[in-house]
Design a protein around this motif. Structure first.
Motif, PDB file in Angstrom:
ATOM      1  N   TRP A  58       0.844  -1.195   0.000  1.00  0.00           N
ATOM      2  CA  TRP A  58       0.000   0.000   0.000  1.00  0.00           C
ATOM      3  C   TRP A  58       0.883   1.250   0.000  1.00  0.00           C
ATOM      4  CZ3 TRP A  58       0.946  -2.907   4.316  1.00  0.00           C
ATOM      5  CH2 TRP A  58       1.414  -2.255   5.446  1.00  0.00           C
ATOM      6  N   ILE A  59       0.243   2.396  -0.255  1.00  0.00           N
ATOM      7  CA  ILE A  59       0.933   3.682  -0.307  1.00  0.00           C
ATOM      8  C   ILE A  59       0.450   4.553   0.846  1.00  0.00           C
ATOM      9  CG2 ILE A  59       1.387   5.769  -1.673  1.00  0.00           C
ATOM     10  CD1 ILE A  59       2.610   3.393  -2.959  1.00  0.00           C
ATOM     11  N   GLU A  60       1.384   5.293   1.455  1.00  0.00           N
ATOM     12  CA  GLU A  60       1.047   6.274   2.476  1.00  0.00           C
ATOM     13  C   GLU A  60       1.500   7.656   2.015  1.00  0.00           C
ATOM     14  OE1 GLU A  60       2.995   5.045   6.019  1.00  0.00           O
ATOM     15  OE2 GLU A  60       1.634   3.360   6.399  1.00  0.00           O
ATOM     16  N   ASP A  61       0.796   8.693   2.508  1.00  0.00           N
ATOM     17  CA  ASP A  61       1.224  10.054   2.210  1.00  0.00           C
ATOM     18  C   ASP A  61       2.329  10.472   3.171  1.00  0.00           C
ATOM     19  OD1 ASP A  61      -0.006  10.715   4.612  1.00  0.00           O
ATOM     20  OD2 ASP A  61      -1.760  11.627   3.668  1.00  0.00           O
ATOM     21  N   SER A  62       2.737  11.732   3.101  1.00  0.00           N
ATOM     22  CA  SER A  62       3.861  12.201   3.916  1.00  0.00           C
ATOM     23  C   SER A  62       3.548  12.192   5.401  1.00  0.00           C
ATOM     24  CB  SER A  62       4.262  13.611   3.491  1.00  0.00           C
ATOM     25  OG  SER A  62       3.164  14.509   3.632  1.00  0.00           O
ATOM     26  N   GLU A  63       2.271  12.091   5.761  1.00  0.00           N
ATOM     27  CA  GLU A  63       1.868  12.053   7.167  1.00  0.00           C
ATOM     28  C   GLU A  63       1.627  10.635   7.667  1.00  0.00           C
ATOM     29  OE1 GLU A  63      -1.535  14.587   7.430  1.00  0.00           O
ATOM     30  OE2 GLU A  63      -0.373  16.423   7.140  1.00  0.00           O
ATOM     31  N   TYR A 107       5.903  10.309  -1.121  1.00  0.00           N
ATOM     32  CA  TYR A 107       4.971   9.328  -0.564  1.00  0.00           C
ATOM     33  C   TYR A 107       5.819   8.171  -0.040  1.00  0.00           C
ATOM     34  CZ  TYR A 107       1.348  11.995  -2.924  1.00  0.00           C
ATOM     35  OH  TYR A 107       0.513  13.016  -3.315  1.00  0.00           O
ATOM     36  N   TYR A 108       5.147   7.154   0.498  1.00  0.00           N
ATOM     37  CA  TYR A 108       5.872   5.993   1.033  1.00  0.00           C
ATOM     38  C   TYR A 108       5.215   4.707   0.555  1.00  0.00           C
ATOM     39  CZ  TYR A 108       8.305   9.288   4.021  1.00  0.00           C
ATOM     40  OH  TYR A 108       9.069  10.334   4.468  1.00  0.00           O
ATOM     41  N   PHE A 109       6.043   3.820   0.028  1.00  0.00           N
ATOM     42  CA  PHE A 109       5.584   2.498  -0.405  1.00  0.00           C
ATOM     43  C   PHE A 109       5.832   1.512   0.723  1.00  0.00           C
ATOM     44  CE2 PHE A 109       6.701  -1.700  -2.058  1.00  0.00           C
ATOM     45  CZ  PHE A 109       5.556  -2.018  -2.769  1.00  0.00           C
ATOM     46  N   ASN A 110       4.797   0.763   1.088  1.00  0.00           N
ATOM     47  CA  ASN A 110       4.878  -0.208   2.177  1.00  0.00           C
ATOM     48  C   ASN A 110       4.676  -1.621   1.650  1.00  0.00           C
ATOM     49  OD1 ASN A 110       4.650   1.395   5.032  1.00  0.00           O
ATOM     50  ND2 ASN A 110       3.598   2.490   3.385  1.00  0.00           N
ATOM     51  N   LEU A 111       5.439  -2.552   2.188  1.00  0.00           N
ATOM     52  CA  LEU A 111       5.312  -3.967   1.834  1.00  0.00           C
ATOM     53  C   LEU A 111       5.327  -4.786   3.115  1.00  0.00           C
ATOM     54  CD1 LEU A 111       5.323  -6.169  -0.452  1.00  0.00           C
ATOM     55  CD2 LEU A 111       7.802  -6.254  -0.119  1.00  0.00           C
ATOM     56  N   PHE A 135       9.172   8.899  -4.561  1.00  0.00           N
ATOM     57  CA  PHE A 135       9.196  10.284  -5.022  1.00  0.00           C
ATOM     58  C   PHE A 135       8.452  10.393  -6.355  1.00  0.00           C
ATOM     59  CE2 PHE A 135      13.136   9.614  -2.605  1.00  0.00           C
ATOM     60  CZ  PHE A 135      13.004  10.596  -1.634  1.00  0.00           C
ATOM     61  N   TYR A 136       7.500  11.331  -6.406  1.00  0.00           N
ATOM     62  CA  TYR A 136       6.868  11.627  -7.695  1.00  0.00           C
ATOM     63  C   TYR A 136       7.615  12.798  -8.314  1.00  0.00           C
ATOM     64  CZ  TYR A 136       3.632  13.105 -11.296  1.00  0.00           C
ATOM     65  OH  TYR A 136       3.093  13.455 -12.508  1.00  0.00           O
ATOM     66  N   ARG A 137       8.157  12.578  -9.506  1.00  0.00           N
ATOM     67  CA  ARG A 137       8.975  13.576 -10.193  1.00  0.00           C
ATOM     68  C   ARG A 137       8.256  14.025 -11.464  1.00  0.00           C
ATOM     69  NH1 ARG A 137      14.995  11.769 -10.614  1.00  0.00           N
ATOM     70  NH2 ARG A 137      14.794  12.180  -8.378  1.00  0.00           N
ATOM     71  N   PRO A 138       7.694  15.239 -11.472  1.00  0.00           N
ATOM     72  CA  PRO A 138       6.937  15.725 -12.643  1.00  0.00           C
ATOM     73  C   PRO A 138       7.792  15.758 -13.905  1.00  0.00           C
ATOM     74  CG  PRO A 138       6.623  17.164 -10.740  1.00  0.00           C
ATOM     75  CD  PRO A 138       7.730  16.216 -10.380  1.00  0.00           C
TER      76      PRO A 138
END
Length: 243
Positions: A58-63, A107-111, A135-138
């Motif tokens: 799952w993905i988490e935001d910066s918080e 963001y953070y990727f969790n496994l 990291f999302y890089r535009p």
């Protein structure tokens, strides 16, 4: 009574089998999602030689909050057989267009591994969880391959602290500090890793003062540690030319 208590404690400790070694492992320590990409893939492997495991992602935001937008995981849960590899895909949804275009977002990727149910008694099973930065890089700031932007950072000495100015649109993580010693270096123990956000300043505490030259190490896109040597004029420091 004391002898009985000690015997009971020893018995409780010995009836459990505790193993905190991860079975499901990632192929990296960080991930970069380039803007415009349909998806990116993260390779995982079950290093257990005999048992299948479930892998939950799952993905988490910066918080640290679990999210389903602007990124989705495919699949969120999968079985990985013993000593086998698999792939987790990260894709975007239209909400990604609302992210800043002039800087990275984090963001953070969790496994998390889910072990099979044991058929043995008195077994304590541990589900190991891995967490890495995503990291999302535009598209507007995607650099050329092997480009170095970390050398644009300026640092000001402030006693037992470094004031770090990051003018770049990228997150930069520093993991080490050292005194130069000829062609070698002497690491400064007790330096805590810091991450400086894009186009921002951060004050980082250091365990001891640095001189007119010091080495600071950052983490590149591939998880490697790269040294930069800074040279100071007074308290103002810049990357030494030719480094």
């Amino acid at each position: 009574m004391k002898k009985l208590h000690s015997l009971t404690t020893l018995t409780l400790l010995t009836v459990f089998s505790l193993n905190a070694t991860a079975a499901i492992v990632l192929d990296r320590t960080r991930a970069v999602y380039p803007g415009g990409a349909k998806s990116i893939s993260i390779n995982i492997k079950n290093e257990n030689q005999t048992l299948p495991y479930l892998a939950q992602s799952w993905i988490e935001d910066s918080e640290g909050k679990k999210i389903s937008s602007p990124f989705v995981i495919l699949p969120p849960v999968q079985r990985v057989d013993a000593n086998q590899k698999s792939i987790v895909r990260i894709a975007t949804v239209p909400a990604v267009d609302a992210l800043p275009k002039d800087r990275e977002s984090i963001y953070y990727f969790n496994l998390r591994e889910i072990p099979p149910k044991s058929d043995k008694a008195n077994i304590m099973q541990i589900a190991v969880q891995s967490k890495i930065k995503l990291f999302y890089r535009p598209q507007q700031i995607i650099p050329e391959r092997n480009a170095v932007w970390q050398d644009q950072v300026t640092i000001t000495k402030q006693g037992l602290a470094l004031q770090i100015h990051n003018p770049t649109p990228y997150f930069i993580t520093y993991v080490g500090l050292a005194h130069p010693k000829g062609k070698e270096k002497t690491s400064i123990k007790g330096f805590s890793a810091v991450m400086v956000a894009p186009k921002s300043d951060m004050r980082a505490a250091i365990p001891e003062a640095v001189g007119n030259n010091f080495i600071i190490s950052y983490v590149n896109d591939y998880g490697g540690y790269i040294d930069l040597t800074y040279q100071c004029s007074g308290n103002n420091c810049q990357v030494r030319k030719g480094e």
